[in-house]
Structures are given as structure tokens and as C-alpha cells.
Design a protein around this motif. Sequence first.
Motif, PDB file in Angstrom:
ATOM      1  N   PRO A  48      -3.342  25.454  25.978  1.00 37.18           N
ATOM      2  CA  PRO A  48      -4.428  25.583  25.001  1.00 37.18           C
ATOM      3  C   PRO A  48      -4.132  24.880  23.686  1.00 37.18           C
ATOM      4  O   PRO A  48      -5.041  24.647  22.887  1.00 37.18           O
ATOM      5  CB  PRO A  48      -4.543  27.103  24.797  1.00 37.18           C
ATOM      6  N   ASP A  49      -2.869  24.526  23.466  1.00 36.60           N
ATOM      7  CA  ASP A  49      -2.503  23.834  22.232  1.00 36.60           C
ATOM      8  C   ASP A  49      -2.469  22.321  22.404  1.00 36.60           C
ATOM      9  O   ASP A  49      -2.085  21.598  21.478  1.00 36.60           O
ATOM     10  CB  ASP A  49      -1.133  24.322  21.738  1.00 36.60           C
ATOM     11  N   ALA A  50      -2.846  21.836  23.577  1.00 34.90           N
ATOM     12  CA  ALA A  50      -2.876  20.381  23.787  1.00 34.90           C
ATOM     13  C   ALA A  50      -3.831  19.757  22.770  1.00 34.90           C
ATOM     14  O   ALA A  50      -4.874  20.317  22.441  1.00 34.90           O
ATOM     15  CB  ALA A  50      -3.335  20.066  25.203  1.00 34.90           C
ATOM     16  N   SER A  51      -3.445  18.605  22.263  1.00 34.43           N
ATOM     17  CA  SER A  51      -4.231  17.955  21.211  1.00 34.43           C
ATOM     18  C   SER A  51      -5.099  16.849  21.785  1.00 34.43           C
ATOM     19  O   SER A  51      -4.647  16.073  22.639  1.00 34.43           O
ATOM     20  CB  SER A  51      -3.301  17.367  20.147  1.00 34.43           C
ATOM     21  N   GLU A  52      -6.344  16.802  21.302  1.00 33.92           N
ATOM     22  CA  GLU A  52      -7.203  15.689  21.716  1.00 33.92           C
ATOM     23  C   GLU A  52      -6.934  14.445  20.875  1.00 33.92           C
ATOM     24  O   GLU A  52      -7.547  13.398  21.099  1.00 33.92           O
ATOM     25  CB  GLU A  52      -8.685  16.068  21.638  1.00 33.92           C
ATOM     26  N   HIS A  53      -5.995  14.542  19.933  1.00 33.34           N
ATOM     27  CA  HIS A  53      -5.637  13.374  19.121  1.00 33.34           C
ATOM     28  C   HIS A  53      -4.452  12.682  19.787  1.00 33.34           C
ATOM     29  O   HIS A  53      -3.286  12.934  19.468  1.00 33.34           O
ATOM     30  CB  HIS A  53      -5.310  13.807  17.692  1.00 33.34           C
ATOM     31  N   ASP A  54      -4.747  11.845  20.753  1.00 28.97           N
ATOM     32  CA  ASP A  54      -3.713  11.185  21.547  1.00 28.97           C
ATOM     33  C   ASP A  54      -4.155   9.750  21.751  1.00 28.97           C
ATOM     34  O   ASP A  54      -5.353   9.436  21.751  1.00 28.97           O
ATOM     35  CB  ASP A  54      -3.580  11.911  22.894  1.00 28.97           C
ATOM     36  N   ASP A  55      -3.194   8.868  21.952  1.00 30.63           N
ATOM     37  CA  ASP A  55      -3.545   7.459  22.164  1.00 30.63           C
ATOM     38  C   ASP A  55      -4.162   7.220  23.536  1.00 30.63           C
ATOM     39  O   ASP A  55      -4.870   6.229  23.737  1.00 30.63           O
ATOM     40  CB  ASP A  55      -2.289   6.577  22.017  1.00 30.63           C
TER      41      ASP A  55
END
Lengths: 205, 103
Positions: A48-55
Motif C-alpha cells: 500500500p506504500d508503493a509510490s506512483e512517482h516512478d520512472d
Amino acid sequence: MSETQTDVSEMETEIDSVIEAQWARLGAAGTWMDGAERTALVGLARDPDASEHDDDPATVAATLVAHRAPSITRGTVDDLETRGLRREHYVEIVGVVGRIVAIDTYERGIGRAIRSTPAVRTGPPTREEVPAARRRAGWVPTVGAIGPPTALDSVPAEAAAQEELHGALYLAYADMVDLHAVRGLTRAQMELVAARVSHVNDCHF
Amino acid sequence: MLRASAHEAGDDVDLRAVTNRSDDPGIAAGRELLAFATALVRHEDADLHDARAALLDAAGPAAVVRASAVAGNFQMMNRLVDATGVPIGASLRAVAADLGLDG
């Protein structure tokens, strides 16, 4: 865990064989992803803490679908395509992540531990294209009008897997018109669960 | 589908219970199903343990299995429609109004 709950978790049901086969197939190549890419989605779907701010636009897509699906807009999908994520690849991510979440929910509901990440099987994606699929009212290509049964049309393997799981967990599409269906719950009880899940997920469909 | 299936079964369902759990949905084991679905989807593990036991007492093990399966299915379908832009039809807008979700 109480004795009665252990009994539920150890019940063998007709659902189990479908889930077992689907889980194993997640480790094999799909249409636009290889086995390693598909199994990587298991970890993203569970974090649930995965970030959508990724390359990586595929990582962004999986994270959004798993954890913040109501925030997705047409602009989100357009942006992912601009960043290199083919729409059919996005459709496969939607399908795979949805099935991971569905299977995990079922296992947790009956009191089982969630499954280990499936073994990766080598092999290339099929890259099967569906020439008749095109953008209509929705954000992804479909063969006909977009709706829940057709949203994955552009990736036939994913559409078939979703239909199979839908039939095992709830009702086959052909049985949706049967308002008297009884499968452990009455149809009205099933619909009450469905409506509450949708409300908690902030999904108004 | 909830309203139609309950009507077919002769139940007088209260759709407001979907959004307000203090309301009685008017369906057998309805309160237990709502509590179970809520705890399961929200990952409230302590509540889920109690809700599973309550549903088991109220409706039996087959009900726990199917409630878990239906919840799983709609976790999948909710993500599908949100992520692909499936439009909400007019009939669903009417239900949303009944649930107080149209504002």
C-alpha cells in the motif's frame, strides 16, 4: 484463530482449482509482459506504500490500479502512453493486478495466508494484436461498446482469465440475469456484499 | 442488482444500509455480511477475525466462502471499471441518488 475459522480456511471448494491454475499462469509470459514482469506486479499490488512517482510507467500503472484506482482519469492513461506504455500493455496490467487483488481478498476472507509469488517461467510475450479493437467511449481499445465484460477486449488472454475468475468467484456472465441464484449466499446477499465493497472502494459503478 | 434480486426474493431491502451500516439492510445476515465485507476490504484484521466468526454463526461456512469470493470479485471489477473508463449508465446514476451519492 478459532477452531471454526480453521475449518473455513481448510474447506476445499470449486473456487480453489481455478485460483490454483490462474496463480500459476501469472508466472508465465502474457501478451505484453514476460513472466518476471507479471510476477513483479504481485509485490506492487500488495504494497500500500508503493509510490506512483516512478520512472517506469508500468510500475506507476500497477500502483495506481492496485491502490488508487478511483484517481485514474483519461489523462492518466494518456500520460502513461506518452511515457511509453502501450495501451494494450496497460490493459494487461489492469487485468493482472485486478486478479491478484481478487485472489488475495478471497484467501484473506476465508482465513488463509496469501499465496507466495508464483514461480517465473521463461518465454516471450505473445504480442497478439486485436485489429478490431479501437478507442470508443472508454480509455482503452475495445471491440464493441466498453463495459465490464469488454474492457479487456484488446488483450484476449486477459479477458478470458478475468471471465473465468468472475465465474468462479461470483457468477458466470451468462448467469448474471438469474436473480434467484444461490451459491452459498442468495443473490440478494451476494449483491449486498458487492455493493458494500464498491462503496468502500469509492467505486460508483 | 441488489434491489432487483431482493425484490425477487420478497425482501424489503434498504439500500441506505450499503452506505450507513447503522441501518438494517433487511436481508438475512445482512449486518454480518456488511461488517465482514468492510473489514476485509479495509484490511482491518482484528475486525475481520470477529466479523468472520459472526458471519459463520449467522449463516454458516459456505456463506463465509462465498462472501469472500464475491468481495474478491468486486475488488477486481471495481479496479477494472475505474482504470478503463467504463461510463456509468443512467440507471446507476438513479441508484447513486438513492444512496445519497449524487451530490
